[in-house]
Scaffold this motif. Sequence first.
Motif, PDB file in Angstrom:
ATOM      1  N   CYS A 105       0.756  -0.969  -0.334  1.00  0.00           N
ATOM      2  CA  CYS A 105      -0.266   0.015  -0.590  1.00  0.00           C
ATOM      3  C   CYS A 105       1.314   1.236  -0.017  1.00  0.00           C
ATOM      4  O   CYS A 105       2.174   1.264   0.077  1.00  0.00           O
ATOM      5  N   VAL A 106      -0.177   2.621   0.453  1.00  0.00           N
ATOM      6  CA  VAL A 106       1.091   3.635   0.039  1.00  0.00           C
ATOM      7  C   VAL A 106       1.047   3.662   0.947  1.00  0.00           C
ATOM      8  O   VAL A 106       2.613   3.788   1.432  1.00  0.00           O
ATOM      9  N   GLY A 107       0.512   3.288   2.237  1.00  0.00           N
ATOM     10  CA  GLY A 107       1.881   3.612   3.800  1.00  0.00           C
ATOM     11  C   GLY A 107       1.644   1.831   4.089  1.00  0.00           C
ATOM     12  O   GLY A 107       0.244   1.560   4.057  1.00  0.00           O
ATOM     13  N   PRO A 166      -8.623  13.168   7.448  1.00  0.00           N
ATOM     14  CA  PRO A 166      -8.575  15.027   7.148  1.00  0.00           C
ATOM     15  C   PRO A 166      -7.244  15.260   7.204  1.00  0.00           C
ATOM     16  O   PRO A 166      -5.968  14.761   8.047  1.00  0.00           O
ATOM     17  N   LYS A 167      -6.551  15.704   5.627  1.00  0.00           N
ATOM     18  CA  LYS A 167      -5.560  16.084   6.010  1.00  0.00           C
ATOM     19  C   LYS A 167      -5.388  17.685   4.981  1.00  0.00           C
ATOM     20  O   LYS A 167      -6.344  18.265   4.596  1.00  0.00           O
ATOM     21  N   HIS A 168      -4.067  18.765   4.796  1.00  0.00           N
ATOM     22  CA  HIS A 168      -3.173  17.944   5.428  1.00  0.00           C
ATOM     23  C   HIS A 168      -2.909  19.415   6.224  1.00  0.00           C
ATOM     24  O   HIS A 168      -3.115  20.271   6.204  1.00  0.00           O
ATOM     25  N   PHE A 169      -2.636  19.146   7.664  1.00  0.00           N
ATOM     26  CA  PHE A 169      -2.629  19.751   8.733  1.00  0.00           C
ATOM     27  C   PHE A 169      -1.262  20.806   9.235  1.00  0.00           C
ATOM     28  O   PHE A 169      -0.357  19.919   9.455  1.00  0.00           O
ATOM     29  N   SER A 190      13.300  13.044   1.595  1.00  0.00           N
ATOM     30  CA  SER A 190      11.506  13.539   1.321  1.00  0.00           C
ATOM     31  C   SER A 190      11.547  12.173   0.675  1.00  0.00           C
ATOM     32  O   SER A 190      11.982  11.881  -0.402  1.00  0.00           O
ATOM     33  N   TYR A 191      10.584  12.090   0.584  1.00  0.00           N
ATOM     34  CA  TYR A 191       9.233  11.377  -0.214  1.00  0.00           C
ATOM     35  C   TYR A 191       9.520   9.611   0.390  1.00  0.00           C
ATOM     36  O   TYR A 191       9.966   8.771  -1.013  1.00  0.00           O
ATOM     37  N   GLY A 192      10.518   9.665   1.047  1.00  0.00           N
ATOM     38  CA  GLY A 192      10.946   7.968   1.731  1.00  0.00           C
ATOM     39  C   GLY A 192      11.772   7.150   0.429  1.00  0.00           C
ATOM     40  O   GLY A 192      12.282   5.956   0.342  1.00  0.00           O
ATOM     41  N   SER A 242       2.328  11.698   9.643  1.00  0.00           N
ATOM     42  CA  SER A 242       3.089  12.358   9.082  1.00  0.00           C
ATOM     43  C   SER A 242       2.847  12.555   7.425  1.00  0.00           C
ATOM     44  O   SER A 242       2.483  11.712   6.905  1.00  0.00           O
ATOM     45  N   ASP A 243       3.125  13.662   6.871  1.00  0.00           N
ATOM     46  CA  ASP A 243       2.726  13.629   5.426  1.00  0.00           C
ATOM     47  C   ASP A 243       4.458  12.887   4.646  1.00  0.00           C
ATOM     48  O   ASP A 243       4.875  12.365   5.712  1.00  0.00           O
ATOM     49  N   TRP A 244       4.357  11.819   3.602  1.00  0.00           N
ATOM     50  CA  TRP A 244       5.084  11.537   3.200  1.00  0.00           C
ATOM     51  C   TRP A 244       6.997  11.305   2.938  1.00  0.00           C
ATOM     52  O   TRP A 244       6.854  12.820   2.122  1.00  0.00           O
ATOM     53  N   GLY A 245       7.396  11.653   4.314  1.00  0.00           N
ATOM     54  CA  GLY A 245       8.681  12.488   3.837  1.00  0.00           C
ATOM     55  C   GLY A 245       8.231  13.445   5.163  1.00  0.00           C
ATOM     56  O   GLY A 245       9.068  14.539   4.639  1.00  0.00           O
ATOM     57  N   SER A 298       1.563  18.180   7.836  1.00  0.00           N
ATOM     58  CA  SER A 298       1.576  18.799   6.670  1.00  0.00           C
ATOM     59  C   SER A 298       2.944  19.084   6.196  1.00  0.00           C
ATOM     60  O   SER A 298       3.550  18.844   7.279  1.00  0.00           O
ATOM     61  N   TYR A 299       3.248  19.073   5.699  1.00  0.00           N
ATOM     62  CA  TYR A 299       5.330  18.704   4.460  1.00  0.00           C
ATOM     63  C   TYR A 299       5.385  21.021   5.249  1.00  0.00           C
ATOM     64  O   TYR A 299       6.490  20.812   5.859  1.00  0.00           O
ATOM     65  N   GLN A 300       4.843  21.790   5.609  1.00  0.00           N
ATOM     66  CA  GLN A 300       5.981  22.713   5.342  1.00  0.00           C
ATOM     67  C   GLN A 300       5.477  23.073   7.117  1.00  0.00           C
ATOM     68  O   GLN A 300       5.379  22.901   7.209  1.00  0.00           O
ATOM     69  N   MET A 355       7.747  25.216  -2.828  1.00  0.00           N
ATOM     70  CA  MET A 355       8.476  25.343  -1.517  1.00  0.00           C
ATOM     71  C   MET A 355       7.742  24.081  -0.170  1.00  0.00           C
ATOM     72  O   MET A 355       8.270  24.895   1.178  1.00  0.00           O
ATOM     73  N   ARG A 356       7.449  23.309  -0.407  1.00  0.00           N
ATOM     74  CA  ARG A 356       6.467  23.048   0.705  1.00  0.00           C
ATOM     75  C   ARG A 356       7.030  22.096   0.989  1.00  0.00           C
ATOM     76  O   ARG A 356       7.191  21.603   2.640  1.00  0.00           O
ATOM     77  N   ASN A 357       8.552  21.520   0.719  1.00  0.00           N
ATOM     78  CA  ASN A 357       9.128  20.983   1.464  1.00  0.00           C
ATOM     79  C   ASN A 357      10.568  21.435   1.535  1.00  0.00           C
ATOM     80  O   ASN A 357      10.783  22.814  -0.270  1.00  0.00           O
TER      81      ASN A 357
HETATM   82  C1  BGC Z   1       0.259  14.067  -0.553  1.00  0.00           C
HETATM   83  C2  BGC Z   1      -0.424  13.372   0.314  1.00  0.00           C
HETATM   84  C3  BGC Z   1      -0.299  11.959   0.206  1.00  0.00           C
HETATM   85  C4  BGC Z   1       0.681  11.244  -0.090  1.00  0.00           C
HETATM   86  C5  BGC Z   1       0.826   9.532  -0.028  1.00  0.00           C
HETATM   87  C6  BGC Z   1       2.237  13.147  -0.646  1.00  0.00           C
HETATM   88  O1  BGC Z   1       3.250  13.440  -1.136  1.00  0.00           O
HETATM   89  O2  BGC Z   1       1.226  14.984   0.507  1.00  0.00           O
HETATM   90  O3  BGC Z   1      -1.259  13.701   0.516  1.00  0.00           O
HETATM   91  O4  BGC Z   1      -1.750  11.496   0.700  1.00  0.00           O
HETATM   92  O5  BGC Z   1       1.755  11.699  -0.619  1.00  0.00           O
HETATM   93  O6  BGC Z   1       1.240   9.457  -1.228  1.00  0.00           O
END
Ligand code: BGC
Length: 817
Positions: A93-95, A208-211, A327-329, A301-304, A269-271, A219-221
């Motif tokens: 899965c994504v996570g 619920p996201k992104h908090f 970032s982004y694992g 956390s958001d991804w990364g 959230s990322y920022q 520049m969110r990351n």
């Molecule tokens: C997004 C999230 C998403 C996650 C997993 C991130 O880049 O900001 O909204 O759920 O990736 O795909």
Amino acid sequence: MASKLALVLSTLLLAVNGQAYDGGDRDEDAFSWVQPLNTTILGPYGHSPAVLPSPNATGAGGWEEALQKAKDFVAQLTVEEKADMITGTPGPCVGNIVAIPRLGFKGLCLQDGPLAIRVADYASVFMAGVSAAASWDRDLLYERGYAMGREFRAKGAHVALSPVAGPLGRSAYSGRNWEGFAADPYLTGVAMEETIMGHQDAGVQATPKHFIGNEQETMRNPLYDVNGTVGAVTFEAISSNIDDRTMHELYLWPFANAVKAGAASFMCSYQRLNGSYACENSKAQNGLLKGELGFQGYIMSDWGGTHSGVASIEGGLDMNMPGGLGSYGVNWKAGSYFGANATAAVNNGTVPESRLDDMVIRIMTPYYFLGQDAEDFPSVDPSTANLNTFSPPSSWLREFNLTGESSRDVREDHGGLIRRHGAEATVLLKNVDGALPLKHPKSIAIFGNDAGDDTEGYYNQQNFEFGTLTAGGGSGTGRLTYLISPSEAIKARAAQDKALVQQWLNNTLIATSNVTDLWIPVVPEVCLVFLKTWAEEAKDREHLSVDWHGDDVVYSVAKSCNNTVVVTHSSGINTLPWADHPNVTAILAVHYPGQESGNSIADILYGDVNPSGRLPYTIALNGSDYNAPPTTAINTTGVYDWQSWFDEKLEIDYRYFDAHDIKVRYEFGFGLSYTTFELANAVEVESCTGSETVSSRPEAQPVMPGGNPALWEVLYNVTASVTNTGGVAGATVPQLYVTFPSGTTPAGTPPKQLRGFTKKTLQPGETAEVGFELMRRDLSYWDVVSQEWLIPEGEFVFNVGFSSRDIRATAKFAPVA
Ligand code: BGC
């Protein structure tokens, strides 16, 4: 590696409450979070106050039994197993959270969201958040959330990474506004609540996201140095600097609804937020979310988006996703800020084990509450593994035993639902001389590259030139299993009338041709122009025009066709410069309606469904009329220098245009119908508490999910009477906008704020009463001094109308004696 990580951890711990802009001549007092600090330790910027420790879950609000089960489970875990429970790992899965077979725990599967289960085959693509919000329909929002939830569950997902309230829509240009709902906290709050209840009633956890404060993509990351060394950054991510009142009345508002609805998890959230990364911001996570709002679930956390270990754990983060560093694992194998480091932090006494326990308890409580431990909870569909490009099987560090039927078809009869929703959420912006609905035209011309079938596959992740658009790009998209294009649906429909249908799908050709040279033999009775506008994650929009020379396409067609009907597929705001062109007789905004798009549109065009959508944002006359554009460049090189000051405070979208009396093209809440409606000139205000007046301050009650329950108490019911004065049945959306008393409400309060809406279907000639229940929070402002929601003394105006600028009836009332 261990010692390097320890160094990174301690460095980031120092930065826990981070940095924000130095202010200059700005009114810093208003930014109560941004205070002077010890610049030798934290750099030249303000910061967000520390709120420690992270509150423990209590199970309040009906989760007590599930909490006990979670506690019993946690009591059986080793520290290493607890660390596994809070740390994602590559998997199908994504996570992914790994199974603990000795306790019968099968692990957790987390999937995107928020308009479909993205990493899946044989699943439906529903409408995007912006379309759902445009329906202004609570039932539709719930139905969509529920149907989607069933698909997640049937595919074996425990957690849906949905819905979105951040971005809220501060900036018209933000690349992800379409994933969320409306540029208004009230409408978004209702949408969050209905969607979450839908997801969770279907047995899947909502996230619920992104908090919180995720209002732009640029520049969110952080920007890492060229070598990509973890921790070595050229620039830290942008910091959204939000004052306390704006935080409460705008950005936190819909998330409060999410907690109230019983959301299982939150995604930070990322920022950065007021200087420190949102996923380690203790004020936001411990203070606002777990403290003030009484959130009982877990924060992932958001991804990364995790940038520290101990600091994040203390700052309230409960789960690190996707788990690996970077970032982004991307550097899965390089370790994790959590994982073994969390074990070490507990073993060496840096983090109390009770905090680790609470993290796992928070994760397991909603799992038990939703019955996800049941034997019959579906297994993760094995087909997911190979569809997941994010962590393909070659990247897995643990074994996943995938069982059960592969490529399960989970779509049920959702196609019909999506078709109906798509039509009900379509917004009719212009309709001159009854151009719509179509009256069995015998000759139809279709124009535009958005009209036809997709030409580059059904995975809507690209901004391709030819083919209709039904979703934006990035993690919030969906994998279509089929797609009904407008051209296909219209041709099928026109065949019933034995009509002639001609089509031109090349925008460059249309824009540069004299269209009279194209069509044969005579001017068509109607020219349908289909336009599209793309938006995607990780990128803000560069302009608010439609894409692919769409404006030129309209001008070219309208020059020769005096019945030009324009239909837009769009992520949201487009400026529509041709809207007043006399030959443009009708305009429909359908946003991103999902897989049945063409059918939904044909149902509206031919009048099977009477349009009842309303704009969830304002269409200004010019792109430059919008305030709060994203910060896209800085001219200094300091590592903390990316700053976004939310100086406009409460003035986003209609709040801004109204406060400054700026003329707009189509205002928030606007939308036409094939019939007409009237509101009687009487608005009644009825007390629901047995007493005419109420106290300014809410009674202090123990915090429950959503915050002080007194804030959710319905104090008044405002009623008005609406009549269908036209010739056909249709639905309308009377809206209630509240004007706060002047003088007693702090400066900066917008002239009108949405505080109620009801969608009502009426037969021709039928009259009905509509009611708007006002809760205490609806009549309160956030007082930064007393840190309390207060109802001001003085006279409120309750404005009832059909849009934010079409007020038909008002009542005045002073709730506080
Ligand atoms: C997004 C999230 C998403 C996650 C997993 C991130 O880049 O900001 O909204 O759920 O990736 O795909």
